[in-house]
Each structure stands twice: as C-alpha cells, then as structure tokens.
Write a protein that holds these residues in place. Structure first.
Motif, PDB file in Angstrom:
ATOM      1  N   ARG A 181      45.251  26.805  27.549  1.00 18.04           N
ATOM      2  CA  ARG A 181      44.454  26.733  28.795  1.00 18.04           C
ATOM      3  C   ARG A 181      45.323  27.200  29.952  1.00 18.04           C
ATOM      4  N   ARG A 182      44.708  28.022  30.802  1.00 20.29           N
ATOM      5  CA  ARG A 182      45.447  28.574  31.945  1.00 20.29           C
ATOM      6  C   ARG A 182      44.678  28.251  33.216  1.00 20.29           C
ATOM      7  N   TYR A 183      45.367  27.728  34.226  1.00 16.16           N
ATOM      8  CA  TYR A 183      44.711  27.378  35.487  1.00 16.16           C
ATOM      9  C   TYR A 183      45.418  28.118  36.619  1.00 16.16           C
ATOM     10  N   LEU A 184      44.696  29.045  37.237  1.00 15.84           N
ATOM     11  CA  LEU A 184      45.257  29.739  38.406  1.00 15.84           C
ATOM     12  C   LEU A 184      45.419  28.736  39.541  1.00 15.84           C
ATOM     13  N   SER A 185      46.350  29.020  40.442  1.00 16.61           N
ATOM     14  CA  SER A 185      46.559  28.132  41.589  1.00 16.61           C
ATOM     15  C   SER A 185      45.271  28.100  42.425  1.00 16.61           C
ATOM     16  N   LEU A 191      42.296  31.874  49.633  1.00 15.56           N
ATOM     17  CA  LEU A 191      42.849  33.009  50.383  1.00 15.56           C
ATOM     18  C   LEU A 191      42.076  34.297  50.095  1.00 15.56           C
ATOM     19  N   ASN A 192      41.543  34.407  48.885  1.00 17.45           N
ATOM     20  CA  ASN A 192      40.752  35.600  48.541  1.00 17.45           C
ATOM     21  C   ASN A 192      39.631  35.836  49.534  1.00 17.45           C
ATOM     22  N   ASN A 193      39.113  34.760  50.116  1.00 20.15           N
ATOM     23  CA  ASN A 193      37.974  34.903  51.036  1.00 20.15           C
ATOM     24  C   ASN A 193      38.399  34.997  52.502  1.00 20.15           C
ATOM     25  N   TYR A 198      44.518  40.866  50.333  1.00 23.79           N
ATOM     26  CA  TYR A 198      43.941  41.823  49.387  1.00 23.79           C
ATOM     27  C   TYR A 198      43.460  41.104  48.125  1.00 23.79           C
ATOM     28  N   ASN A 199      42.620  41.809  47.386  1.00 23.85           N
ATOM     29  CA  ASN A 199      42.199  41.316  46.073  1.00 23.85           C
ATOM     30  C   ASN A 199      42.024  42.525  45.153  1.00 23.85           C
ATOM     31  N   GLY A 200      42.022  42.292  43.873  1.00 28.51           N
ATOM     32  CA  GLY A 200      41.804  43.407  42.946  1.00 28.51           C
ATOM     33  C   GLY A 200      42.251  43.071  41.548  1.00 28.51           C
ATOM     34  N   HIS A 201      42.275  44.112  40.728  1.00 25.16           N
ATOM     35  CA  HIS A 201      42.501  43.954  39.285  1.00 25.16           C
ATOM     36  C   HIS A 201      43.959  43.629  38.952  1.00 25.16           C
ATOM     37  N   VAL A 202      44.145  42.774  37.971  1.00 24.76           N
ATOM     38  CA  VAL A 202      45.496  42.482  37.472  1.00 24.76           C
ATOM     39  C   VAL A 202      45.574  42.836  35.974  1.00 24.76           C
ATOM     40  N   SER A 204      45.610  42.040  32.704  1.00 23.62           N
ATOM     41  CA  SER A 204      45.381  40.798  31.967  1.00 23.62           C
ATOM     42  C   SER A 204      46.052  40.786  30.584  1.00 23.62           C
ATOM     43  N   THR A 205      46.188  41.938  29.963  1.00 15.78           N
ATOM     44  CA  THR A 205      46.822  41.943  28.633  1.00 15.78           C
ATOM     45  C   THR A 205      48.313  41.611  28.748  1.00 15.78           C
ATOM     46  N   ALA A 206      48.941  42.066  29.837  1.00 17.57           N
ATOM     47  CA  ALA A 206      50.354  41.704  30.051  1.00 17.57           C
ATOM     48  C   ALA A 206      50.470  40.185  30.200  1.00 17.57           C
ATOM     49  N   ASN A 245      45.626  53.703  35.418  1.00 15.11           N
ATOM     50  CA  ASN A 245      44.833  53.304  34.258  1.00 15.11           C
ATOM     51  C   ASN A 245      44.407  51.842  34.404  1.00 15.11           C
ATOM     52  N   HIS A 246      43.109  51.602  34.451  1.00 14.77           N
ATOM     53  CA  HIS A 246      42.576  50.229  34.497  1.00 14.77           C
ATOM     54  C   HIS A 246      43.159  49.390  33.358  1.00 14.77           C
ATOM     55  N   GLN A 247      43.346  50.031  32.220  1.00 13.17           N
ATOM     56  CA  GLN A 247      43.792  49.302  31.024  1.00 13.17           C
ATOM     57  C   GLN A 247      45.280  49.488  30.793  1.00 13.17           C
ATOM     58  N   HIS A 248      46.061  49.634  31.876  1.00 12.92           N
ATOM     59  CA  HIS A 248      47.466  50.003  31.676  1.00 12.92           C
ATOM     60  C   HIS A 248      48.172  49.114  30.661  1.00 12.92           C
ATOM     61  N   SER A 249      47.947  47.796  30.744  1.00 14.50           N
ATOM     62  CA  SER A 249      48.734  46.945  29.839  1.00 14.50           C
ATOM     63  C   SER A 249      48.190  46.951  28.407  1.00 14.50           C
ATOM     64  N   LYS A 250      47.180  47.784  28.164  1.00 17.44           N
ATOM     65  CA  LYS A 250      46.771  48.039  26.777  1.00 17.44           C
ATOM     66  C   LYS A 250      47.314  49.388  26.282  1.00 17.44           C
ATOM     67  N   GLN A 307      36.033  33.475  35.751  1.00 17.17           N
ATOM     68  CA  GLN A 307      36.540  32.098  35.868  1.00 17.17           C
ATOM     69  C   GLN A 307      35.403  31.083  35.960  1.00 17.17           C
ATOM     70  N   ASN A 308      34.332  31.454  36.685  1.00 13.55           N
ATOM     71  CA  ASN A 308      33.263  30.470  36.894  1.00 13.55           C
ATOM     72  C   ASN A 308      32.124  30.618  35.894  1.00 13.55           C
ATOM     73  N   GLN A 309      32.357  31.392  34.833  1.00 10.28           N
ATOM     74  CA  GLN A 309      31.301  31.638  33.845  1.00 10.28           C
ATOM     75  C   GLN A 309      31.424  30.619  32.714  1.00 10.28           C
TER      76      GLN A 309
HETATM   77  C1  LIG Z   1      36.356  38.819  33.846  1.00  5.58           C
HETATM   78  C2  LIG Z   1      36.698  40.015  34.659  1.00  5.58           C
HETATM   79  O1  LIG Z   1      36.524  41.131  34.200  1.00  5.58           O
HETATM   80  N1  LIG Z   1      37.197  39.794  35.851  1.00  5.58           N
HETATM   81  C3  LIG Z   1      37.634  40.856  36.720  1.00  5.58           C
HETATM   82  C4  LIG Z   1      36.866  40.781  38.037  1.00  5.58           C
HETATM   83  O2  LIG Z   1      37.070  39.507  38.593  1.00  5.58           O
HETATM   84  P1  LIG Z   1      35.940  38.627  39.284  1.00  5.58           P
HETATM   85  O3  LIG Z   1      36.325  38.343  40.664  1.00  5.58           O
HETATM   86  O4  LIG Z   1      34.613  39.290  39.110  1.00  5.58           O
HETATM   87  O5  LIG Z   1      35.953  37.298  38.410  1.00  5.58           O
HETATM   88  P2  LIG Z   1      37.167  36.456  37.828  1.00  5.58           P
HETATM   89  O6  LIG Z   1      37.781  37.116  36.608  1.00  5.58           O
HETATM   90  O7  LIG Z   1      36.575  35.152  37.610  1.00  5.58           O
HETATM   91  O8  LIG Z   1      38.285  36.379  38.909  1.00  5.58           O
HETATM   92  C5  LIG Z   1      38.193  35.543  40.056  1.00  5.58           C
HETATM   93  C6  LIG Z   1      39.343  35.849  40.979  1.00  5.58           C
HETATM   94  O9  LIG Z   1      40.561  35.509  40.343  1.00  5.58           O
HETATM   95  C7  LIG Z   1      41.466  36.587  40.400  1.00  5.58           C
HETATM   96  N2  LIG Z   1      42.258  36.567  39.161  1.00  5.58           N
HETATM   97  C8  LIG Z   1      41.635  36.390  37.973  1.00  5.58           C
HETATM   98  C9  LIG Z   1      42.413  36.344  36.825  1.00  5.58           C
HETATM   99  C10 LIG Z   1      43.793  36.506  36.930  1.00  5.58           C
HETATM  100  O10 LIG Z   1      44.536  36.507  35.926  1.00  5.58           O
HETATM  101  N3  LIG Z   1      44.359  36.679  38.145  1.00  5.58           N
HETATM  102  C11 LIG Z   1      43.607  36.716  39.275  1.00  5.58           C
HETATM  103  O11 LIG Z   1      44.168  36.887  40.369  1.00  5.58           O
HETATM  104  C12 LIG Z   1      40.608  37.843  40.514  1.00  5.58           C
HETATM  105  O12 LIG Z   1      41.281  38.871  41.184  1.00  5.58           O
HETATM  106  C13 LIG Z   1      39.438  37.330  41.346  1.00  5.58           C
HETATM  107  O13 LIG Z   1      39.774  37.389  42.694  1.00  5.58           O
HETATM  108  O14 LIG Z   1      37.378  41.705  38.952  1.00  5.58           O
HETATM  109  C14 LIG Z   1      38.802  41.502  39.252  1.00  5.58           C
HETATM  110  C15 LIG Z   1      39.178  42.516  40.298  1.00  5.58           C
HETATM  111  O15 LIG Z   1      38.984  43.812  39.849  1.00  5.58           O
HETATM  112  C16 LIG Z   1      39.594  41.691  37.948  1.00  5.58           C
HETATM  113  O16 LIG Z   1      40.977  41.491  38.182  1.00  5.58           O
HETATM  114  C17 LIG Z   1      39.115  40.659  36.938  1.00  5.58           C
HETATM  115  O17 LIG Z   1      39.760  40.912  35.714  1.00  5.58           O
HETATM  116  C18 LIG Z   1      40.307  39.737  35.075  1.00  5.58           C
HETATM  117  C19 LIG Z   1      41.744  39.540  35.543  1.00  5.58           C
HETATM  118  C20 LIG Z   1      40.334  39.933  33.591  1.00  5.58           C
HETATM  119  O18 LIG Z   1      40.731  39.043  32.852  1.00  5.58           O
HETATM  120  N4  LIG Z   1      39.912  41.086  33.147  1.00  5.58           N
HETATM  121  C21 LIG Z   1      39.961  41.495  31.761  1.00  5.58           C
HETATM  122  C22 LIG Z   1      38.633  41.217  31.074  1.00  5.58           C
HETATM  123  C23 LIG Z   1      40.217  42.984  31.796  1.00  5.58           C
HETATM  124  O19 LIG Z   1      39.886  43.658  32.759  1.00  5.58           O
HETATM  125  N5  LIG Z   1      40.840  43.524  30.781  1.00  5.58           N
HETATM  126  C24 LIG Z   1      41.142  44.905  30.793  1.00  5.58           C
HETATM  127  C25 LIG Z   1      42.513  45.187  30.277  1.00  5.58           C
HETATM  128  C26 LIG Z   1      43.405  45.366  31.467  1.00  5.58           C
HETATM  129  C27 LIG Z   1      44.847  45.393  31.109  1.00  5.58           C
HETATM  130  O20 LIG Z   1      45.632  46.180  31.693  1.00  5.58           O
HETATM  131  O21 LIG Z   1      45.234  44.609  30.275  1.00  5.58           O
HETATM  132  C28 LIG Z   1      40.064  45.633  30.059  1.00  5.58           C
HETATM  133  O22 LIG Z   1      39.296  44.982  29.322  1.00  5.58           O
HETATM  134  O23 LIG Z   1      39.990  46.830  30.284  1.00  5.58           O
END
Ligand SMILES: CC(=O)N[C@H]1[C@@H](OP(=O)(O)OP(=O)(O)OC[C@H]2O[C@@H](n3ccc(=O)[nH]c3=O)[C@H](O)[C@@H]2O)O[C@H](CO)[C@@H](O)[C@@H]1O[C@H](C)C(=O)N[C@@H](C)C(=O)N[C@@H](CCC(=O)O)C(=O)O
Ligand SMILES: Nc1ncnc2c1ncn2[C@@H]1O[C@H](COP(=O)(O)OP(=O)(O)OP(=O)(O)O)[C@@H](O)[C@H]1O
Length: 441
Positions: A181-185, A191-193, A198-202, A204-206, A245-250, A307-309
């Motif tokens: 289980r992982r709990y973000l701070s 702060l996101n709001n 800033y906000n954006g993609h991280v 996740s595979t890394a 690359n959106h999927q860089h860590s893959k 997170q909220n799903q």
């Molecule tokens: C589930 C998903 O795809 N989420 C992406 C989405 O986030 P959203 O705001 O719509 O919902 P949450 O995931 O619930 O995030 C809420 C906020 O939390 C931040 N956050 C989340 C997880 C985390 O580890 N760190 C965080 O800081 C997030 O930024 C939100 O503010 O859009 C975000 C912005 O583009 C994406 O970052 C969210 O992506 C998740 C981190 C995630 O787990 N995504 C994987 C399904 C994903 O994208 N996998 C990639 C592989 C990428 C890689 O390099 O490994 C893929 O499937 O291609």
C-alpha cells in the motif's frame, strides 16, 4: 532560489511501514508505504536494504519535486552509487519529460543534482532465487503470467495499491501475491489546487520498480520481472531538443539504467528485466488472445487506477488505451469476443474517428498514454480492413483509404509483418527466453 531536498527514509520494522520525507521551500511532505510484516529482522536491518531505501527515496520524490520543478535537488543525505546517480538523473529529466513538455519548462541538462560522495556498497544480504512479477491489471502482465505458467516457472505476483483489475487478475494466479500500500503525502493534493504550483505526469513504472526492489531485499527475491513491450520505447513528441516519451520508465533505455543500479546494489545478484521486450503490442495482443481465461478479469484502462477511484470501471471506452487495446486485440478475435471484453465495439463507433486518426498518425501526435507505436496502430487498422469480420466496421471502413493515401499499402503490409517478428533487443535471461512457448498456438 527554491531547492528540493530529499531526506533519508525511516523504516519501522515492527509495522513494515516506510516513511519518505521531502522538503520544498516551506512545504514538508511525507509519503508512506506499507511493506507488510513477516520478513526476517536481519534483512530489514541490512545495509543492502538501507541502500535501496535511499534509491527509492530519490525516485519517489518526483511527485513532490514537480510542484515547483526547481533546478536544484539536494540528495546529500542519501548514499548512492554512480549507477544510482545516473538512474536518478534520468528519472528527474526524461522520466518527467511529459510533465516539462506540457508545462513548457526547460529542465533538460539544467538541474543541479547535489549528490554526496559516491557510495561503494558493502553487501550483507543473500538474494534467494525467486522472482517477483509485477501485475498492472492489464493484458501485458497477464501475457507474462500465461507464458511463465505454460513454462512451469514459479513466480510471486506483486502490485502496488492493488484494486479493480489488479485484484481480479491476481485472483486468477495460484501463487499468493505480495501487495504494497502506498499513500502519497496528503498536502500534495492541497497544493495541486493552488496557483503557482505545477502538476503533471510522473514515471509510475520507475516508482513501482523502486518499491519492488525494497520487497526483494526484505523478503528475499533475486528477479524483478516487468511486462514492458518494445513499442514502449517510442516517444510522443520532440521538446527542448529531446524525444519525450509518456512511457519513459517502460522504455528499454530506462530498463538498462535501473538494471545497472540494482546490479550494483546487490553484487550483481538482483536482476531486472522485461519478459515482453522482444514483442510489439500487436504480438502481445496475439499472445493474449490465445486463451480467454483472463477476458473477464483484466482491464487496460487507466481510469481504474486514479487515487479516488474505488468502484469498478473496467473499460471506460473513451480513452486512448481503450481504443488502442481494442485495435490490437481485434485482429486476433471475433467482434463479439472483443465486445464482451471491453463492453462496446469502439471500432464501430464513428464518433471516435479522430481518436483513431491520432493513434495511427493521420493527425495530431501520439496521445500521452500507454499506447503502441504510430505505425503499429496504422498497420493494425489496415490489417483489419483485410479481415472479413472487421472490414465493414465504421472506423476501419472510413480510415482504410486515408491510410492507403498517407502511408501506402506496401509500407503498412511490411510493418504488419515486422510487428509479428520478435526482436533480439532485450535483456531477457536465457532461462526466460520462451520462444517456443510464444510460438505455439
Ligand atoms: C491513473 C492515471 O492514469 N493517472 C494519471 C492522471 O492523474 P489524475 O489526476 O487523473 O488522477 P490520479 O492518478 O488519481 O492522480 C491524482 C494526483 O496525484 C498525482 N500523483 C499521482 C500518483 C503519483 O505517483 N504521483 C503523483 O504526484 C497526480 O499528478 C495527480 O495530481 O494524470 C496525471 C498527470 O498527467 C498522471 O501523472 C497520472 O498517472 C499516474 C501517476 C499513474 O499511475 N499512471 C500510470 C497508469 C501510467 O501513466 N503509466 C504509464 C507508464 C508511465 C511510465 O513511465 O512508467 C502508462 O501506462 O503509459
Ligand atoms: N500498480 C502496479 N503495481 C505493480 N506493477 C505495476 C502496477 N501498474 C503497472 N505495473 C507494471 O508496470 C508495467 C507497465 O504497466 P502497463 O500498464 O503497461 O501493463 P499492464 O497493466 O500489464 O498492461 P496494459 O498495457 O494492458 O495496461 C507492467 O510490468 C505492469 O505489470
């Protein structure tokens, strides 16, 4: 000037809880992991585990760093090898590439990583011969599960924050899983709001991989097996002089960097590789379709993992992943089977024409999602136009002439053939090269 500070993690062996601490200006963040209990105490107290905690602390920091994306990162409190340092630079640069691009931030080559002197690790753990297989709830992990099961190779399923399709997929595997289980701070979401953050993609595979490494040290495993396809190495756009690359860590490049870091952390005992690297997404679709036993238990739709799903989404049918996965499964199954899986025949929905044009490179750029190569999507669509059961569905019928005009039939035909060929660019150990099993029907 703002600095992002990464502090060492605390591990509480009695509860199995890790706390990671970060600071950005006046904001302090604590992220928590529950790694379970039942490990040998000496493993939790080992130097090797402490080192992997430092690596994880650095990687998991991306979620908080991105709030301001400062050009200085203080990692002086962590003990990191030269291989870790290369990996971490890659995570904060290319791993956040989509985030920089979409926020128009120039950070490539601009971040000052302040590391402590390089660690020469002293090793004190054994790495028993056991493998962890990461489970994401989608088709890729299940193709690995199916290949390993057919080869009678034992493994333990592993997932971070299991829910929805991850749980229903692992339920189909005999071996008991390890779940973290992982709990973000919580203040990250406040702060996101707020303006000015800033906000954006991280990557996740890394993140999931760094957590998997903690489990290997704590519970005694020597292999981390991913299910990343070769198509994951293709970028989306060029920005600030780099392919992003959106999927860089893959990607394969990332796989090599993290494998080197884990090897240095374990006297070359801990291996990290993707079992599916030789395969395209189309080939994975073909392998997935060989059995229907997972049809009602998996989903590739990322809506499930917000997170909220909490409730089941399975397939939203509106996102690029629902579209793309339908497209690469279609050549290998009848429309009614695909419709039963996804809940809708998205290939017969004319309102989605532009979405499929984007996937196949006819307009815009490849979506910021986990979808295959542009030419792969184009070739799959074109191939469907030559199958009786698919040629008359709305998307295929309309886009076939556009594909012919844009790419030309010979290009698409030869792309399709190549997609079904497996490549040698992979780090799969010999024992796991399951070519015969993958070739069997
Ligand atoms: C589930 C998903 O795809 N989420 C992406 C989405 O986030 P959203 O705001 O719509 O919902 P949450 O995931 O619930 O995030 C809420 C906020 O939390 C931040 N956050 C989340 C997880 C985390 O580890 N760190 C965080 O800081 C997030 O930024 C939100 O503010 O859009 C975000 C912005 O583009 C994406 O970052 C969210 O992506 C998740 C981190 C995630 O787990 N995504 C994987 C399904 C994903 O994208 N996998 C990639 C592989 C990428 C890689 O390099 O490994 C893929 O499937 O291609
Ligand atoms: N929550 C998670 N915990 C552990 N590993 C994960 C998690 N989510 C994804 N992964 C792993 O990360 C890698 C990339 O995930 P990805 O979403 O591409 O795979 P998938 O879910 O198996 O398939 P699909 O592409 O159909 O979604 C895979 O090896 C997957 O097993």
């Amino acid at each position: 000037m703002s600095i992002f500070v990464i502090h060492p993690a605390e591990f509480h062996a009695e509860t199995g809880e890790v706390r990671f601490h970060y600071q950005l200006e006046d904001h302090r963040f604590t992220e928590r992991l529950e790694l379970g209990v039942g490990f040998a105490l000496e493993r939790a107290q080992s130097l090797d585990f402490a080192h992997l905690l430092d690596v994880a602390a650095a990687i998991l920091g991306v979620s908080y760093y991105k709030l301001k994306a400062p050009t200085q990162i203080d990692l002086t409190a962590l003990s990191l090898t030269a291989e870790d340092q290369k990996l971490i630079q890659d995570v904060y640069e290319n791993g956040l590439g989509e985030f920089y691009t979409r926020n128009d931030l120039k950070r490539f080559g601009q971040i000052d990583f302040n590391f402590a002197p390089t660690l020469k690790p002293v090793h004190d753990l054994d790495w028993p011969e056991q493998s962890l297989v990461l489970i994401g709830g989608g088709k890729d992990s299940l193709v690995s599960v199916d290949l390993l099961t057919r080869a009678e190779i034992p493994f333990t399923p592993f997932a971070v924050n299991p829910k929805g399709p991850i749980v229903t997929s692992t339920d189909q595997i005999k071996q008991k899983p390890i779940f973290v289980r992982r709990y973000l701070s919580p203040n990250l979401f406040d702060l996101n709001n707020q303006p000015g953050f800033y906000n954006g993609h991280v990557p996740s595979t890394a993140i999931n991989s760094a957590i998997a490494a903690l489990i290997t040290a704590l519970y005694g495993y020597n292999e981390i097996i991913l299910s990343n396809e070769r198509s994951a190495s293709e970028g989306n756009v060029e920005f600030d002089g780099r392919q992003v690359n959106h999927q860089h860590s893959k990607s394969f490049n990332f796989e090599q960097l993290i494998a080197e870091s884990f090897a240095a952390a374990s006297q070359n005992k801990l291996d990290y590789f993707s079992l599916l690297r030789p395969f395209s997404e189309v080939r994975i679709g073909q392998l997935f379709a060989r059995t229907d036993k997972f049809d009602q238990h998996f989903s590739s739709c990322n809506e499930n993992f917000k997170q909220n799903q909490d409730g089941p989404t399975r397939w939203c049918t509106n996102c690029p992943k629902c579209h793309f996965v339908s497209l690469i499964l279609a050549p290998f199954m009848a429309p009614n089977r695909l419709q039963k899986i996804v809940g809708k025949n998205v290939l017969d929905d004319a309102t989605k024409l532009n979405a499929f044009r984007e996937l196949s490179g006819l307009t815009g750029h490849k979506p910021w999602e986990c979808v295959g190569e542009i030419l792969e999507a184009a070739a799959a669509l074109w191939h469907l136009a030559h199958q009786d059961q698919w040629r008359d569905v709305a998307i295929v019928k309309t886009l076939k002439p556009e594909l012919d005009a844009f790419y030309g039939a010979p290009t698409l035909e030869s792309a399709w053939d190549q997609l079904l060929q497996d490549t040698n660019q992979h780090n799969v150990p010999e024992k796991y090269q399951l070519n015969e099993i993958a070739r069997a029907s």
